[in-house]
Design an enzyme around this catalytic site. Structure first.
Site, PDB file in Angstrom:
ATOM      1  N   ARG A 115       0.802  -1.124   0.149  1.00  0.00           N
ATOM      2  CA  ARG A 115      -0.064  -0.254   0.270  1.00  0.00           C
ATOM      3  C   ARG A 115       0.412   1.201  -0.041  1.00  0.00           C
ATOM      4  O   ARG A 115       0.788   1.895  -0.720  1.00  0.00           O
ATOM      5  CB  ARG A 115      -0.554  -0.125   1.097  1.00  0.00           C
ATOM      6  N   ASN A 158      -6.207  -2.714   2.300  1.00  0.00           N
ATOM      7  CA  ASN A 158      -6.218  -4.032   2.428  1.00  0.00           C
ATOM      8  C   ASN A 158      -7.577  -4.684   3.075  1.00  0.00           C
ATOM      9  O   ASN A 158      -8.448  -3.778   3.179  1.00  0.00           O
ATOM     10  CB  ASN A 158      -5.020  -4.949   4.095  1.00  0.00           C
TER      11      ASN A 158
END
EC number: 3.6.1.7
Length: 89
Positions: free
Chosen positions: A18, A36
């Site tokens: 990320r 996520n």
């Protein structure tokens, strides 16, 4: 302006994926987020010029990401214009 939503599967959680995605998106001038999901995927939502979104999608599929990407499914839609910056969720 366009919105790219991409679902990335593979070993992409707990490996800096990320953060890496956020860095690429900011370099391309995109706004949005990377989050996520409970099933192990990462959802990426990015808005901006189409060519920048395409470049981000190519980077997600490019093989130089943290972890190991096994596949990316994308959806294109009109930008909503409600996001500022790019964050990790």
């Amino acid at each position: 302006m366009i919105r790219l939503t991409a679902w990335v599967r593979g070993r992409v959680q707990g490996v800096g994926f990320r953060w890496w995605t956020r860095s690429r998106a900011l370099e391309l001038g995109l706004s949005g987020w990377a989050a996520n999901l409970a099933d192990g995927r990462v959802e990426v939502v990015a808005e901006g010029p189409r060519e920048s979104c395409v470049k981000l999608l190519e980077a997600l599929r490019g093989g130089d990401t943290p972890g190991q990407v096994e596949g990316v499914v994308e959806r294109w839609s009109d930008a909503k214009g409600s996001m500022a910056g790019f964050v990790e969720r």
